[in-house]
Design a protein around this motif. Structure first.
Motif, PDB file in Angstrom:
ATOM      1  N   GLY A 402       0.825  -1.180   0.102  1.00  0.00           N
ATOM      2  CA  GLY A 402      -0.222   0.096  -0.113  1.00  0.00           C
ATOM      3  C   GLY A 402       0.803   1.435  -0.030  1.00  0.00           C
ATOM      4  N   LEU A 403       1.948   1.196   0.809  1.00  0.00           N
ATOM      5  CA  LEU A 403       2.779   2.396   1.035  1.00  0.00           C
ATOM      6  C   LEU A 403       3.513   2.605  -0.138  1.00  0.00           C
ATOM      7  CD1 LEU A 403       4.045   4.639   2.922  1.00  0.00           C
ATOM      8  CD2 LEU A 403       6.026   2.865   3.177  1.00  0.00           C
ATOM      9  N   ALA A 404       3.948   1.508  -0.990  1.00  0.00           N
ATOM     10  CA  ALA A 404       4.839   1.643  -2.217  1.00  0.00           C
ATOM     11  C   ALA A 404       3.759   2.226  -3.385  1.00  0.00           C
ATOM     12  CB  ALA A 404       5.242   0.363  -2.662  1.00  0.00           C
ATOM     13  N   PHE A 405       2.572   1.634  -3.631  1.00  0.00           N
ATOM     14  CA  PHE A 405       1.707   2.000  -4.687  1.00  0.00           C
ATOM     15  C   PHE A 405       1.323   3.327  -4.437  1.00  0.00           C
ATOM     16  CE2 PHE A 405      -0.042  -2.798  -5.252  1.00  0.00           C
ATOM     17  CZ  PHE A 405       1.380  -3.132  -5.732  1.00  0.00           C
ATOM     18  N   ALA A 406       0.957   3.767  -3.209  1.00  0.00           N
ATOM     19  CA  ALA A 406       0.410   5.130  -2.924  1.00  0.00           C
ATOM     20  C   ALA A 406       1.579   6.109  -3.190  1.00  0.00           C
ATOM     21  CB  ALA A 406      -0.294   5.076  -1.691  1.00  0.00           C
ATOM     22  N   VAL A 407       2.616   5.878  -2.562  1.00  0.00           N
ATOM     23  CA  VAL A 407       3.977   6.804  -2.684  1.00  0.00           C
ATOM     24  C   VAL A 407       4.166   6.840  -4.425  1.00  0.00           C
ATOM     25  CG1 VAL A 407       6.063   7.584  -2.116  1.00  0.00           C
ATOM     26  CG2 VAL A 407       4.589   6.458  -0.428  1.00  0.00           C
ATOM     27  N   ASN A 408       4.290   5.924  -4.815  1.00  0.00           N
ATOM     28  CA  ASN A 408       4.887   6.052  -6.162  1.00  0.00           C
ATOM     29  C   ASN A 408       3.738   6.376  -7.266  1.00  0.00           C
ATOM     30  OD1 ASN A 408       7.016   4.525  -5.417  1.00  0.00           O
ATOM     31  ND2 ASN A 408       6.576   2.588  -6.593  1.00  0.00           N
ATOM     32  N   ALA A 409       2.356   6.316  -6.861  1.00  0.00           N
ATOM     33  CA  ALA A 409       1.461   7.043  -7.742  1.00  0.00           C
ATOM     34  C   ALA A 409       1.503   8.628  -7.359  1.00  0.00           C
ATOM     35  CB  ALA A 409       0.092   6.226  -7.415  1.00  0.00           C
ATOM     36  N   ILE A 410       1.592   8.790  -6.132  1.00  0.00           N
ATOM     37  CA  ILE A 410       1.662  10.369  -6.102  1.00  0.00           C
ATOM     38  C   ILE A 410       2.881  10.934  -6.555  1.00  0.00           C
ATOM     39  CG2 ILE A 410       1.447  12.053  -4.358  1.00  0.00           C
ATOM     40  CD1 ILE A 410       0.049  10.041  -2.457  1.00  0.00           C
ATOM     41  N   HIS A 411       3.999  10.294  -6.293  1.00  0.00           N
ATOM     42  CA  HIS A 411       5.124  10.741  -6.686  1.00  0.00           C
ATOM     43  C   HIS A 411       5.365  11.007  -8.047  1.00  0.00           C
ATOM     44  CE1 HIS A 411       9.665  10.354  -7.494  1.00  0.00           C
ATOM     45  NE2 HIS A 411       9.724  11.230  -6.682  1.00  0.00           N
ATOM     46  N   SER A 412       4.709  10.165  -8.783  1.00  0.00           N
ATOM     47  CA  SER A 412       4.825  10.150 -10.416  1.00  0.00           C
ATOM     48  C   SER A 412       3.769  10.946 -10.901  1.00  0.00           C
ATOM     49  CB  SER A 412       5.068   8.939 -10.948  1.00  0.00           C
ATOM     50  OG  SER A 412       4.003   7.930 -10.836  1.00  0.00           O
ATOM     51  N   GLY A 413       2.482  10.922 -10.198  1.00  0.00           N
ATOM     52  CA  GLY A 413       1.344  11.320 -10.696  1.00  0.00           C
ATOM     53  C   GLY A 413       0.819  10.287 -11.659  1.00  0.00           C
ATOM     54  N   VAL A 414       1.359   9.224 -11.861  1.00  0.00           N
ATOM     55  CA  VAL A 414       0.886   8.281 -12.703  1.00  0.00           C
ATOM     56  C   VAL A 414      -0.003   6.880 -12.086  1.00  0.00           C
ATOM     57  CG1 VAL A 414       1.732   6.774 -14.439  1.00  0.00           C
ATOM     58  CG2 VAL A 414       3.042   8.755 -14.417  1.00  0.00           C
ATOM     59  N   ALA A 415      -1.072   6.868 -12.364  1.00  0.00           N
ATOM     60  CA  ALA A 415      -1.806   5.894 -11.713  1.00  0.00           C
ATOM     61  C   ALA A 415      -1.385   4.485 -11.992  1.00  0.00           C
ATOM     62  CB  ALA A 415      -3.229   6.026 -12.034  1.00  0.00           C
ATOM     63  N   ASN A 416      -0.916   4.276 -13.258  1.00  0.00           N
ATOM     64  CA  ASN A 416      -0.527   2.880 -13.613  1.00  0.00           C
ATOM     65  C   ASN A 416       0.981   3.321 -14.047  1.00  0.00           C
ATOM     66  OD1 ASN A 416      -2.452   0.916 -13.601  1.00  0.00           O
ATOM     67  ND2 ASN A 416      -3.627   2.427 -14.924  1.00  0.00           N
ATOM     68  N   ALA A 417       1.999   2.141 -13.380  1.00  0.00           N
ATOM     69  CA  ALA A 417       3.189   2.077 -13.807  1.00  0.00           C
ATOM     70  C   ALA A 417       3.740   2.243 -15.199  1.00  0.00           C
ATOM     71  CB  ALA A 417       3.888   0.734 -13.404  1.00  0.00           C
ATOM     72  N   GLY A 418       2.949   1.696 -16.094  1.00  0.00           N
ATOM     73  CA  GLY A 418       3.088   1.908 -17.493  1.00  0.00           C
ATOM     74  C   GLY A 418       4.230   1.351 -17.904  1.00  0.00           C
ATOM     75  N   THR A 419       4.746   1.853 -19.280  1.00  0.00           N
ATOM     76  CA  THR A 419       5.746   1.322 -20.140  1.00  0.00           C
ATOM     77  C   THR A 419       6.764   2.287 -20.404  1.00  0.00           C
ATOM     78  OG1 THR A 419       4.454  -0.525 -21.011  1.00  0.00           O
ATOM     79  CG2 THR A 419       6.585  -0.276 -21.747  1.00  0.00           C
ATOM     80  N   THR A 420       7.832   2.269 -20.030  1.00  0.00           N
ATOM     81  CA  THR A 420       8.901   3.484 -20.140  1.00  0.00           C
ATOM     82  C   THR A 420       9.701   3.292 -21.665  1.00  0.00           C
ATOM     83  OG1 THR A 420      10.706   2.471 -19.115  1.00  0.00           O
ATOM     84  CG2 THR A 420       9.398   3.715 -17.794  1.00  0.00           C
ATOM     85  N   VAL A 421      10.126   4.188 -22.322  1.00  0.00           N
ATOM     86  CA  VAL A 421      10.711   4.138 -23.552  1.00  0.00           C
ATOM     87  C   VAL A 421      11.959   5.057 -23.498  1.00  0.00           C
ATOM     88  CG1 VAL A 421       8.741   3.624 -25.189  1.00  0.00           C
ATOM     89  CG2 VAL A 421       9.772   6.101 -24.660  1.00  0.00           C
ATOM     90  N   THR A 462      13.989  -1.450 -20.925  1.00  0.00           N
ATOM     91  CA  THR A 462      13.925  -2.661 -20.513  1.00  0.00           C
ATOM     92  C   THR A 462      14.204  -2.793 -19.285  1.00  0.00           C
ATOM     93  OG1 THR A 462      14.777  -3.360 -22.657  1.00  0.00           O
ATOM     94  CG2 THR A 462      14.529  -5.155 -21.196  1.00  0.00           C
ATOM     95  N   ALA A 463      15.274  -2.311 -18.495  1.00  0.00           N
ATOM     96  CA  ALA A 463      15.790  -2.357 -17.116  1.00  0.00           C
ATOM     97  C   ALA A 463      14.602  -1.813 -16.141  1.00  0.00           C
ATOM     98  CB  ALA A 463      17.136  -1.758 -16.851  1.00  0.00           C
ATOM     99  N   LEU A 464      14.244  -0.469 -16.553  1.00  0.00           N
ATOM    100  CA  LEU A 464      13.123  -0.019 -15.836  1.00  0.00           C
ATOM    101  C   LEU A 464      11.758  -0.631 -15.910  1.00  0.00           C
ATOM    102  CD1 LEU A 464      12.587   2.264 -13.737  1.00  0.00           C
ATOM    103  CD2 LEU A 464      12.267   3.906 -15.807  1.00  0.00           C
ATOM    104  N   ASN A 465      11.440  -1.043 -16.851  1.00  0.00           N
ATOM    105  CA  ASN A 465      10.195  -1.684 -17.221  1.00  0.00           C
ATOM    106  C   ASN A 465      10.136  -2.953 -16.492  1.00  0.00           C
ATOM    107  OD1 ASN A 465       9.236   0.096 -18.924  1.00  0.00           O
ATOM    108  ND2 ASN A 465       9.877  -0.688 -20.707  1.00  0.00           N
ATOM    109  N   ASN A 466      11.210  -3.724 -16.364  1.00  0.00           N
ATOM    110  CA  ASN A 466      11.343  -5.136 -15.549  1.00  0.00           C
ATOM    111  C   ASN A 466      11.254  -4.593 -14.002  1.00  0.00           C
ATOM    112  OD1 ASN A 466      12.088  -6.777 -17.773  1.00  0.00           O
ATOM    113  ND2 ASN A 466      14.206  -6.628 -16.953  1.00  0.00           N
ATOM    114  N   VAL A 467      11.374  -3.397 -13.506  1.00  0.00           N
ATOM    115  CA  VAL A 467      11.336  -3.286 -12.404  1.00  0.00           C
ATOM    116  C   VAL A 467       9.802  -2.710 -12.070  1.00  0.00           C
ATOM    117  CG1 VAL A 467      11.952  -1.743 -10.557  1.00  0.00           C
ATOM    118  CG2 VAL A 467      13.799  -2.756 -11.881  1.00  0.00           C
ATOM    119  N   LEU A 468       9.364  -2.072 -12.946  1.00  0.00           N
ATOM    120  CA  LEU A 468       7.890  -1.621 -13.079  1.00  0.00           C
ATOM    121  C   LEU A 468       6.845  -2.959 -12.921  1.00  0.00           C
ATOM    122  CD1 LEU A 468       7.883   1.758 -15.206  1.00  0.00           C
ATOM    123  CD2 LEU A 468       7.856   1.421 -12.682  1.00  0.00           C
ATOM    124  N   SER A 469       7.253  -3.653 -13.644  1.00  0.00           N
ATOM    125  CA  SER A 469       6.302  -4.637 -13.718  1.00  0.00           C
ATOM    126  C   SER A 469       6.535  -5.583 -12.663  1.00  0.00           C
ATOM    127  CB  SER A 469       6.412  -5.538 -15.117  1.00  0.00           C
ATOM    128  OG  SER A 469       7.825  -6.305 -15.009  1.00  0.00           O
TER     129      SER A 469
END
Lengths: 649, 440
Positions: A402-421, A462-469
């Motif tokens: 809960g802490l990770a999801f909420a902090v990450n969501a607010i910190h980035s303003g992005v509700a879904n981790a998404g796919t980085t390019v 790739t590296a960041l997307n692995n971590v996000l998923s």
């Protein structure tokens, strides 16, 4: 008319009787402090009288010891065993609950609660110069969660070891009882009283009863049969195929006994599951390793077999989520219990004994498994501790998630981790909201540590997307602060419009003094989140679920409450409340049970215990009687002297 | 009931254990001064303690926030007071300059002082508190204001090739990106001329301090009817060159960039090449508010931005920008029109009328800002009071929940100890004797 020689022999008999009684008394005295000893009494009876023909009637012929019996109330034994079982359960679980409580270390100045309040305070007053202390405090919070998680896992491992040694102890005790049972029967058949052996057997049964509830039936020739009290499914008590309920039966249809008084009769033992691993490529098949009789010293006892935990679910083709959940629950139950019913050799068997789990078949069915599920006792207490630890770990995981999801969501303003390019797309004018999180604050260290580049940075792509998923797999054990942030805390996003830029440095809308985003995270401590939904059994698995399944909302300037949830502090406090209450209850129960047990032990002592004063009195009494008997003989001797030497001069 | 020796000693042991446990509990409570040491001592109270501790921690943070904001506001207020002083002096100077008997020289002295005052104003608006520029909006890391001289470019004489003698006609300048040239520097270009005397192109000869003129030869525009051409030297510097300015190729034309002019107050871009901030996004940052949370859910803004002080609407509904007002005053002191482009005889008259009025409007705007700052300071003070009271209450409740009553515990301790001693004494007397002592 009896002769003088008769009196002589009365005296001799008297001396013998008193001597035997003295022997018994001294045996009592010497065992005054022997555990499990019950005092013995020499039963002195008059010998068969002599009928005198001249009309005097019957003349006594003295005394003899007809039996040496032990003074024992078997009903008290029954009660003591009952309460010992309950006591065993609470003692074993209390021991580990207090350890868990110690691990949590709350209320205190160094626990998770304190770290959390520091974390949120830091966000409250974050400026460019305090960002590095914020990142360090965040890492400390993550570390505290990690170490708490590890310590709870260690508790589980320790408990497993205790279960293993308990199983070995139980089998050992059963063997000893069986041995004694045989000896007692033999002695009894030969017409003797096996008092001391019975005391020993009772003591072993007392010890056994602390492990789980036992049923003791008296059989012929002082022998006994011992059975176990197991959980019964009230709706179908005769179903032997249920791995977690009901007693197994033997192939001959007889109900399972742990100690069978009949020669060659079927007996059961227990085995200990040391490991259970998924078979690769299957969601329902597992490889189970167990040690016969719980004896892990000898590797020959190791048996490995494959089992399909979903064999009765009708899985065809791909396994459904519901079926997967059932399998996972079964797996959890097995790893929390770990004790298998086995035959007298220690090889696990199915409920009706028809299938022997010796690994000879390639794959066994779920119903072939028969777990030993005692109603109470130490083994039950240990299983309960496993369940409790799992529950607390699950709750901590939900909190971390809960802490990770909420902090990450607010910190980035992005509700879904998404796919980085990669490369990161340039900021557009006017800027648009980002669709991927280029800088997750909390990451899953299990995956992240493999994806950091040489500078400890998560590169987009790739590296960041692995971590996000892998974010959905964040637990209290692997939550960690993104190293990219730890290496350069100035990257932390604190500004209102940071959600429109991959990195805060790109933000041209806000000045560095803009801290609305940081304040939103600071306010998270007051936000309601449905942590229950984030537990293992919950429906929320990833960041976005907070907003689709849960009722939180996310906008550029606000993180909305889920009114069905609680604040993170409340959730954590509930966990502490839960642990505290369990521990308090266990302590109280132990105290109560101890009082009851004390009372019963007093009753037992009152009946069976050796009173030294009493024995001393007996000693004096028998000594005097012995002396008197000797006097009778010496008197008869004098009389004979009169007859032999005095009548004829 | 039959009593045996073992029963006595068992009883004694179990009671003794209870006594020891009681003593241990009291001892631990005395040592830690806390009633609750583990959650299981009283889970409900333990959780309450945790919640209270959390509240107190949050409150301590709010207190820090309030103190920070209060100090920030104090600094703001002091700075605003200084701005007021400067404006008052400007006002006084304007009243003086309205004196018709003042000579040009005297007005020039006034202008000199005004130039200094503008610099002072910029300094005050750049007041820094704890590493943050208080008037910078959210752009707290960069000074919000700076000053600039309005650069003036004047064409200089043109010299014949080799001769240090001015040509007859002077060129005129058309400069569109003037800040790119360095102030107080002479630039010279070498002209190429055709047979009819029309300038066909040029090469930059000296381009000191930054070399911002095109170094490659430039071609002149097509001559107009009278043979005049325009030379685009790059970077917005254009020279209008009349026919016959040069005789032969290689004649040199010079022009000067002067910064002797008036000081202007501008927003700072933090870029020395172009000190005035023009980026609208960044200008917007100057207007953003800083917020502080003073208690749960109560957020206050506490900063005054430079544009709040400089830009406002007066009571007649006219929007006034102090920066323009000051520039205007300088131009008026020079005897020029508002934009300083041409002489204006009525200029000096405006000094003591409209200009003075504008400055006075600015002063009254400043006063209203100071009043608002005062109100915010009051709000912070009362928030601090509330925070203090709340903290005291919470600490009080925490103490009542968590701390032991020393008197009571001391009494409990002596009671427990008395019981313990009594139990020892009695038991020692009961357990010791046996029948053996009396058998001979």
């Amino acid at each position: 008319m009896a002769g003088l020689f008769d009196i002589f022999s009365v005296g001799v008999r008297g001396m013998t009787s008193q001597q035997t009684a003295l022997n018994v008394t001294s045996h009592n005295i010497s065992n005054a402090n022997t555990e499990g000893y019950s005092r013995q009494i020499a039963k002195i009876e008059t010998t068969r009288p002599q009928t005198v023909e001249n009309g005097t009637g019957q003349l006594g012929t003295g005394s003899e010891v007809t039996a040496v019996t032990r003074v024992r109330d078997t009903f008290i034994d029954y009660q003591i065993r009952n309460y010992t079982t309950v006591q065993g359960q609470f003692t074993s679980s209390e021991k580990y609950l207090s350890e868990i409580q110690g691990i949590m270390n709350e209320p205190g100045d160094t626990g998770i609660a304190n770290q959390m309040s520091k974390f949120f305070s830091d966000w409250q007053s974050v400026t460019d110069s305090t960002k590095s202390s914020l990142s360090i405090d965040s890492a400390t919070l993550a570390d505290t969660l990690n170490s708490t998680y590890t310590q709870l896992q260690n508790v589980k491992e320790n408990v497993n070891k205790v279960i293993q040694s308990s199983v070995a102890d139980v089998n050992d005790l059963l063997d000893k009882v069986k041995e004694l049972n045989k000896k007692i029967e033999l002695i009894d058949v030969s017409g003797n009283q096996p008092n001391d052996l019975m005391d020993k057997r009772d003591l072993l049964l007392d010890e056994l009863s602390s492990k789980f509830g036992i049923k003791v039936d008296d059989k012929s020739n002082q022998s006994i049969a011992v059975g176990a009290v197991v959980t019964v499914d009230p709706t179908n008590p005769s179903n032997v195929d249920d791995p977690f309920a009901n007693s197994p039966i033997r192939p001959d249809g007889s109900s399972v006994l742990l100690v069978n008084n009949e020669p060659g009769g079927a007996e059961s033992r227990f085995s200990y599951i040391s490991d259970i691993q998924p078979v690769s490529g299957s969601d329902s098949q597992f490889t189970v390793t167990y040690y016969k009789n719980g004896n892990t010293i000898d590797e020959n006892n190791k048996v490995t077999f494959n089992i399909d935990l979903g064999s009765d679910l009708g899985i065809s083709g791909t396994i459904t989520q519901a079926q997967k959940d059932v399998v996972q629950q079964r797996l959890k139950d097995i790893s929390e219990n770990r004790v298998l019913w086995a035959n007298s050799k220690g090889t696990a068997t199915s409920g009706d004994g028809s299938v022997v789990l010796d690994g000879s078949k390639a794959l066994y069915n779920y119903k072939d498994l028969k777990m030993f599920v005692p109603v109470s006792g130490e083994l039950k207490g240990l299983t309960a501790v496993q369940q409790d630890s799992d529950r607390y770990i699950d709750k901590l995981n939900a909190m971390a998630k809960g802490l990770a999801f909420a902090v990450n969501a607010i910190h980035s303003g992005v509700a879904n981790a998404g796919t980085t390019v990669s490369p990161v797309p340039a900021a557009t004018t006017p800027p648009t909201t980002q669709t991927a999180d280029y800088l997750p604050y909390f990451v899953n260290s299990d995956v992240a540590k493999k994806n950091y580049d040489i500078n400890g940075v998560l590169q987009p792509g790739t590296a960041l997307n692995n971590v996000l998923s892998a974010e959905s797999e964040i637990t209290a054990g692997n939550i960690s602060v993104n190293k990219t942030i730890l290496n350069n805390p100035r990257l932390i996003k604190t500004k209102l419009h940071d959600d429109q830029f991959a990195y805060t440095a790109d933000n041209t809308i806000d000045g560095v003094g803009e801290e609305s985003r940081a304040k939103m995270i600071a306010d998270l401590k007051n936000n309601f989140i449905d942590f229950t939904g984030l537990t293992k059994d919950g429906t929320m698995k990833k960041r976005g679920d907070l907003f689709t399944i849960g009722h939180n909302t996310l906008s550029e300037s606000a993180f909305g409450n889920d009114s069905t949830g609680v604040t993170i502090n409340t959730y954590f406090n509930n966990v502490i409340d839960d642990i505290g209450t369990m521990e308090q209850t266990a302590k109280k129960n132990i105290k109560n049970q101890q009082l009851l047990l004390n009372a019963f032990n007093q009753s037992k002592q009152s009946v069976s215990g050796v009173s030294l004063d009493e024995e001393m009195a007996n000693l004096v009494q028998y000594q005097h009687a012995y002396q008197a008997n000797a006097k009778v003989i010496s008197t008869v001797d004098q009389l004979l002297d009169v007859v032999v030497n005095g009548l004829k001069k | 009931m039959r009593i045996t020796n073992k029963m006595l000693s068992d009883n004694f042991l179990s009671d003794m254990r209870t006594n020891m446990e009681n003593l241990q509990t009291i001892q631990k409570q005395m040592a830690t001064q806390k009633e609750i040491n583990e959650a299981s001592d009283d889970p409900t109270k333990a959780v309450r303690i945790m919640a209270l501790t959390e509240n107190i921690n949050a409150n301590v943070q709010y207190n820090t926030n309030i103190n920070e904001a209060t100090n920030f506001l104090d600094t703001t207020d002091t700075a605003l007071g200084q701005v007021g002083d400067v404006l008052k002096r400007v006002n006084d100077l304007l009243i003086q300059s309205g004196n018709g008997g003042y000579t040009e020289q005297e007005r020039s002295a006034i202008k000199d002082e005004l130039n200094v005052k503008v610099g002072e104003l910029s300094q005050i608006l750049n007041t820094n508190f704890d590493g943050r520029y208080v008037f910078g909006g959210t752009k707290v890391d960069v000074k919000p204001m700076t000053t600039m001289k309005s650069d003036i470019y004047s064409p200089g004489p043109t010299y014949k090739n080799g001769a240090a003698k001015p040509c007859a006609a002077a060129a005129s300048l058309d400069l569109t990106a003037v800040p790119l040239l360095s102030a107080n520097t002479n630039y010279s270009v070498k002209l190429t001329v055709d047979a009819t005397g029309v300038v066909t192109g040029a090469t930059a000869q000296s381009a000191v301090n930054g070399g911002t003129l095109a170094s490659t030869p430039v071609t002149a525009s097509a001559p107009d009817g009278s043979g005049n051409v325009t030379l685009d030297l790059g970077n917005g510097v254009k020279l209008n060159v009349p026919k016959d300015i040069a005789n032969v190729t290689g004649d040199v034309m010079t022009f000067t960039c002067n910064s002797e002019a008036n000081t202007r107050l501008v927003y700072n871009s933090d870029n020395p090449a172009s000190p005035e901030l023009t980026d609208p996004a960044k200008l917007n940052q100057l207007d953003q508010k800083l917020y502080v949370e003073v208690s749960q859910g109560v957020t206050l803004d506490y900063n005054v931005s430079a544009s709040d002080v400089l830009k406002f609407t007066n009571d007649k509904g006219q929007s006034i920008d102090l920066r323009n007002v000051l520039t205007k005053i300088m131009n008026h002191l020079d005897g020029n029109t508002d934009d300083g482009s041409s002489p204006d005889t009525a200029a000096t008259g405006k000094l003591s009328t409209t200009d003075k009025q504008d400055i006075q409007d600015t002063i009254s705007n400043l006063l209203s800002i100071r009043a608002k700052v005062g109100a915010k300071q009051n709000r912070m003070d009362s928030a601090k009071d509330r925070n203090g009271t709340e903290n005291q209450n919470l600490t009080d409740v925490l103490s009542k929940t968590q701390d032991i009553d020393i008197t009571q515990k001391t009494i409990d301790y002596s009671t427990a100890q008395t019981v313990y001693t009594a139990a020892l004494q009695t038991s020692a007397r009961i357990i010791q004797p046996s029948l053996l002592d009396y058998l001979k």
